[in-house]
Design an enzyme around this catalytic site. Structure first.
Site, mmCIF file in Angstrom:
data_model
loop_
_atom_site.group_PDB
_atom_site.id
_atom_site.type_symbol
_atom_site.label_atom_id
_atom_site.label_comp_id
_atom_site.label_asym_id
_atom_site.label_seq_id
_atom_site.Cartn_x
_atom_site.Cartn_y
_atom_site.Cartn_z
ATOM 1 N N CYS A 128 39.464 -35.975 -2.759
ATOM 2 C CA CYS A 128 38.155 -36.422 -2.287
ATOM 3 C C CYS A 128 37.126 -35.302 -2.217
ATOM 4 O O CYS A 128 35.932 -35.568 -2.089
ATOM 5 C CB CYS A 128 38.300 -37.083 -0.919
ATOM 6 S SG CYS A 128 39.492 -38.437 -0.899
ATOM 7 N N HIS A 253 31.840 -37.082 2.395
ATOM 8 C CA HIS A 253 32.751 -38.005 1.722
ATOM 9 C C HIS A 253 32.884 -39.263 2.576
ATOM 10 O O HIS A 253 33.053 -39.197 3.801
ATOM 11 C CB HIS A 253 34.106 -37.333 1.538
ATOM 12 C CG HIS A 253 35.219 -38.275 1.248
ATOM 13 N ND1 HIS A 253 35.156 -39.229 0.257
ATOM 14 C CD2 HIS A 253 36.434 -38.441 1.847
ATOM 15 C CE1 HIS A 253 36.275 -39.920 0.242
ATOM 16 N NE2 HIS A 253 37.068 -39.468 1.203
ATOM 17 N N ASN A 283 35.947 -46.363 0.240
ATOM 18 C CA ASN A 283 36.267 -44.965 0.005
ATOM 19 C C ASN A 283 36.621 -44.799 -1.465
ATOM 20 O O ASN A 283 37.686 -45.244 -1.910
ATOM 21 C CB ASN A 283 37.441 -44.556 0.905
ATOM 22 C CG ASN A 283 37.911 -43.134 0.700
ATOM 23 O OD1 ASN A 283 37.661 -42.520 -0.323
ATOM 24 N ND2 ASN A 283 38.632 -42.608 1.676
#
Length: 327
Positions: A128, A253, A283
């Site tokens: 990520c 993020h 996500n």
């Protein structure tokens, strides 16, 4: 390659003082997975899911859409936005942790399809944090003269790695791609990166042996992110020589909007808009930061020249953060 198949001589690129973002692009798949459907699957009210994640829907790639496909569409969008001809691109970096082909890099395929025949290419996996890692790497290449124009693309098909019967991951992850073009700029246009990792905690997010399913210790990851990442975000501001109050945007993020809000609150960037793209995207791992940055600019919540803080963190455990100037 030359017409006779022999490699061309490397392009001589003069050293630059700094690097900047010159274009942005995204690809958002058409599929959507909402809390209502997930609630029926797991016997939970839709609001229960929203309360724990901040997400209402997740964007989902079609069965025949690959990481490569999404990366190319985002990269094309960014190149058009930058007005840089493909033949002038010197470097392409693809960030992904969900690549669906074991050989044949995403960046190489994107270069071929873009017509960026002279680009040097490689793939990068920092989960990520991948987009921030790739931005830092491309910016450094421009600063030292290894490239003059670079494309960074982050693309993920996370749903291919999520067990549809696992509540902890099914309510979190989505798919998509985001890209940026970098060129020569002022040293302040992309600030120094603050990055690192803690491999001792890598098992908090991993692929279960002999399956393709992801396992995540959600509560432990939440505690780590909310206690560790705010200090990293502040360190990136310090490295860039700006105060949190100078920021127009904070773009963490999109792991979980509870984490996003905690980072922003503890940073103290009181005048900044806080990215919340995950509310209807989910996500999307490395793709989440460029997707969120693009949306803020597209919706005119930030303007060209504004300062934005990018903060990536996730599996590894890895992290990276830098202050950038909005293209």
């Amino acid at each position: 390659m030359a017409d006779d198949g022999a490699p061309q001589a490397p392009r001589c690129v003069p050293q630059a003082a700094g690097a900047q973002l010159t274009g942005l692009g995204v690809y958002r798949p058409a599929g959507r997975l909402g809390n209502e459907e997930l609630g029926e699957r797991f016997g939970r009210p839709p609001e229960w899911i929203r309360t724990r994640t901040g997400f209402g829907t997740r964007q989902i790639a079609a069965a025949d859409e690959t990481v490569h496909d999404m990366a190319l569409r985002a990269a094309r969008d960014a190149v058009l936005d930058s007005h840089v001809p493909p033949e002038q691109i010197d470097l392409i970096i693809a960030a992904s942790c969900s690549v669906d082909r074991s050989l044949g890099g995403v960046a190489a395929w994107v270069a071929a399809e873009l017509g960026a025949d002279r680009a040097n290419v490689f793939d990068l996996n920092a989960a990520c944090a991948g987009f921030c890692y790739a931005i830092a790497t491309a910016a450094d290449a421009i600063r030292v003269g290894s490239a003059r124009h670079a494309v960074v693309v982050a693309a993920e098909k996370m749903t291919a790695w999520v067990d549809p019967n696992d509540l902890g991951t099914s309510i979190i992850f989505g798919d998509g791609a985001g890209a940026a073009v970098l060129g020569v700029g002022d040293p302040s246009d992309i600030g120094p990166v603050v990055w690192g990792s803690d491999g001792s905690a890598a098992e908090l997010i991993h692929i279960i042996d002999k399956t393709q399913w992801m396992h995540m210790e959600g509560q432990a990851v939440f505690r780590w992110a909310t206690t560790t990442i705010p200090a990293i975000a502040l360190a990136a501001c310090d490295a860039a020589g700006v105060a949190p109050t100078d920021l127009a945007a904070v773009i963490p993020h999109q792991a979980n909007l509870r984490i996003v809000d905690t980072i922003a609150t503890r940073l103290g960037a009181t005048g900044a808009v806080v990215a919340r793209d995950g509310a209807d995207s989910g996500n999307t791992s490395a793709a989440s930061i460029p997707l969120a940055l693009h949306r803020l600019r597209h919706e005119r919540e930030i303007a060209s020249g504004d300062l934005a803080l990018l903060v990536g963190f996730g599996a590894g455990l890895s992290w990276a953060a830098q202050v950038i100037r909005v293209p």
